[in-house]
Design a protein around this motif. Structure first.
Motif, PDB file in Angstrom:
ATOM      1  N   ASP A 109       0.825  -1.208   0.000  1.00 52.41           N
ATOM      2  CA  ASP A 109       0.000   0.000   0.000  1.00 52.41           C
ATOM      3  C   ASP A 109       0.864   1.265   0.000  1.00 52.41           C
ATOM      4  OD1 ASP A 109      -2.207  -1.601   0.030  1.00 52.41           O
ATOM      5  OD2 ASP A 109      -2.721  -1.246   2.135  1.00 52.41           O
ATOM      6  N   ALA A 110       1.956   1.252   0.774  1.00 53.91           N
ATOM      7  CA  ALA A 110       2.839   2.421   0.814  1.00 53.91           C
ATOM      8  C   ALA A 110       3.494   2.641  -0.542  1.00 53.91           C
ATOM      9  CB  ALA A 110       3.910   2.232   1.887  1.00 53.91           C
ATOM     10  N   TYR A 111       3.916   1.568  -1.168  1.00 55.47           N
ATOM     11  CA  TYR A 111       4.574   1.670  -2.479  1.00 55.47           C
ATOM     12  C   TYR A 111       3.601   2.233  -3.519  1.00 55.47           C
ATOM     13  CZ  TYR A 111       7.759   0.400  -6.259  1.00 55.47           C
ATOM     14  OH  TYR A 111       8.623   0.438  -7.341  1.00 55.47           O
ATOM     15  N   VAL A 112       2.412   1.674  -3.556  1.00 52.85           N
ATOM     16  CA  VAL A 112       1.421   2.119  -4.535  1.00 52.85           C
ATOM     17  C   VAL A 112       0.979   3.552  -4.258  1.00 52.85           C
ATOM     18  CG1 VAL A 112      -0.923   1.737  -5.396  1.00 52.85           C
ATOM     19  CG2 VAL A 112       0.616  -0.200  -5.062  1.00 52.85           C
ATOM     20  N   THR A 121       3.317  12.238 -12.972  1.00 50.90           N
ATOM     21  CA  THR A 121       4.778  12.132 -12.877  1.00 50.90           C
ATOM     22  C   THR A 121       5.217  10.688 -13.050  1.00 50.90           C
ATOM     23  OG1 THR A 121       4.912  14.036 -11.395  1.00 50.90           O
ATOM     24  CG2 THR A 121       6.782  12.521 -11.389  1.00 50.90           C
ATOM     25  N   THR A 122       4.495   9.765 -12.431  1.00 51.03           N
ATOM     26  CA  THR A 122       4.837   8.352 -12.551  1.00 51.03           C
ATOM     27  C   THR A 122       4.771   7.894 -13.998  1.00 51.03           C
ATOM     28  OG1 THR A 122       3.990   7.911 -10.319  1.00 51.03           O
ATOM     29  CG2 THR A 122       4.250   6.024 -11.780  1.00 51.03           C
ATOM     30  N   VAL A 123       3.682   8.231 -14.683  1.00 54.61           N
ATOM     31  CA  VAL A 123       3.532   7.856 -16.090  1.00 54.61           C
ATOM     32  C   VAL A 123       4.649   8.460 -16.931  1.00 54.61           C
ATOM     33  CG1 VAL A 123       2.091   8.098 -18.143  1.00 54.61           C
ATOM     34  CG2 VAL A 123       1.043   7.523 -15.948  1.00 54.61           C
ATOM     35  N   GLY A 177       8.252  -3.842 -10.976  1.00 54.72           N
ATOM     36  CA  GLY A 177       7.829  -4.426 -12.247  1.00 54.72           C
ATOM     37  C   GLY A 177       6.334  -4.338 -12.451  1.00 54.72           C
ATOM     38  N   VAL A 178       5.565  -4.643 -11.428  1.00 55.27           N
ATOM     39  CA  VAL A 178       4.107  -4.562 -11.533  1.00 55.27           C
ATOM     40  C   VAL A 178       3.669  -3.115 -11.761  1.00 55.27           C
ATOM     41  CG1 VAL A 178       1.931  -4.880 -10.299  1.00 55.27           C
ATOM     42  CG2 VAL A 178       3.722  -6.604 -10.125  1.00 55.27           C
ATOM     43  N   SER A 179       4.287  -2.199 -11.041  1.00 50.15           N
ATOM     44  CA  SER A 179       3.942  -0.789 -11.187  1.00 50.15           C
ATOM     45  C   SER A 179       4.250  -0.288 -12.587  1.00 50.15           C
ATOM     46  CB  SER A 179       4.706   0.039 -10.147  1.00 50.15           C
ATOM     47  OG  SER A 179       4.448   1.411 -10.319  1.00 50.15           O
ATOM     48  N   ARG A 180       5.422  -0.638 -13.064  1.00 50.78           N
ATOM     49  CA  ARG A 180       5.803  -0.177 -14.403  1.00 50.78           C
ATOM     50  C   ARG A 180       4.866  -0.743 -15.460  1.00 50.78           C
ATOM     51  NH1 ARG A 180      11.755   0.590 -16.879  1.00 50.78           N
ATOM     52  NH2 ARG A 180      11.143   1.117 -19.003  1.00 50.78           N
ATOM     53  N   VAL A 192      -6.284   1.836 -12.549  1.00 49.71           N
ATOM     54  CA  VAL A 192      -4.947   1.701 -11.990  1.00 49.71           C
ATOM     55  C   VAL A 192      -5.020   1.565 -10.480  1.00 49.71           C
ATOM     56  CG1 VAL A 192      -2.818   2.945 -11.492  1.00 49.71           C
ATOM     57  CG2 VAL A 192      -3.668   2.845 -13.815  1.00 49.71           C
ATOM     58  N   GLN A 193      -5.775   2.428  -9.838  1.00 49.93           N
ATOM     59  CA  GLN A 193      -5.821   2.435  -8.387  1.00 49.93           C
ATOM     60  C   GLN A 193      -6.322   1.101  -7.840  1.00 49.93           C
ATOM     61  OE1 GLN A 193      -7.636   5.859  -6.701  1.00 49.93           O
ATOM     62  NE2 GLN A 193      -7.737   5.018  -4.648  1.00 49.93           N
ATOM     63  N   ASP A 194      -7.410   0.589  -8.396  1.00 52.47           N
ATOM     64  CA  ASP A 194      -7.992  -0.648  -7.881  1.00 52.47           C
ATOM     65  C   ASP A 194      -7.121  -1.860  -8.185  1.00 52.47           C
ATOM     66  OD1 ASP A 194     -10.060   0.827  -6.924  1.00 52.47           O
ATOM     67  OD2 ASP A 194     -11.497   0.246  -8.465  1.00 52.47           O
TER      68      ASP A 194
END
Length: 219
Positions: A109-112, A121-123, A177-180, A192-194
């Motif tokens: 949760d903290a990472y996400v 910015t992330t994108v 990896g999952v985030s990217r 994305v959030q869910d």
């Protein structure tokens, strides 16, 4: 993540750091404008002139802080990593994790949350990842990420890890990896959030359980 010490070359260093609220606001406007130009026009059309125009400042003002667009991108990336480290460091402030599963969910949760705090910015950073010399990031930021997770792993009451640094490295790499994949696929908004929260929780929980069980069977 990285293990070797590296130094930031001069071409990637800011010329000066903001010392007052006004200069801080200028730097923030430059960062935001950089992200907006990247998302709207792409890396090939990203120039210091376009960034300055979008930020509402002169090119000369931009050059007071950054020598080139590479240094500007590098600064945004460095701050992004710092924010992730700070999010992980805050885990446990309101009380220690009660179980390994609880800890796994808190880390995920903290990472996400750090990624979703500034989704544009992330994108943008994922889109230009190959153009930013990430290996040149100060080693301190990677050490902070590692130390934050290691601290949590060594305090969880119902599991133990003989090599928490290895476990921390693997978990953070997997979450990255999952985030990217999620942001790189141009997913946005609620999707994305869910999905990202659910999948990172599952990944974190499954890996930490497996890592702890593997070490128990080896003893």
């Amino acid at each position: 993540m990285k293990s070797a010490e590296t130094s930031v070359p001069t071409r990637l260093k800011p010329r000066k750091m903001p010392s007052q609220s006004r200069s801080g606001a200028t730097v923030e406007a430059l960062h935001e404008a950089t992200v907006q130009v990247l998302l709207a026009e792409g890396l090939n059309r990203l120039t210091t002139t376009r960034v300055a125009e979008r930020a509402g400042v002169s090119v000369g003002t931009l050059y007071q802080y950054y020598p080139n667009k590479q240094a500007l991108l590098f600064a945004i990336l460095a701050r992004h990593f710092e924010e992730m480290a700070e999010a992980l460091e805050r885990i446990g402030i309101d009380g220690p994790a009660e179980t390994l599963d609880d800890l796994a969910h808190r880390i995920a949760d903290a990472y996400v949350s750090a990624k979703l705090a500034h989704p544009d910015t992330t994108v943008a950073l994922y889109r230009v990842a190959g153009a930013i010399d990430q290996v040149r990031l100060p080693s301190d930021v990677f050490k902070k990420l590692d130390a934050a997770v290691v601290r949590l792993l060594t305090c969880v009451p119902d599991a133990s890890f003989s090599d928490p640094h290895r476990v921390a490295f693997t978990l953070l790499s997997a979450l990255a990896g999952v985030s990217r994949g999620s942001f790189g696929a141009l997913a946005s908004g609620r999707h994305v959030q869910d999905s990202l929260r659910e999948e990172t929780r599952l990944l974190s929980r499954a890996y930490l359980r497996a890592a702890a069980e593997t070490e128990l069977t080896m003893k």
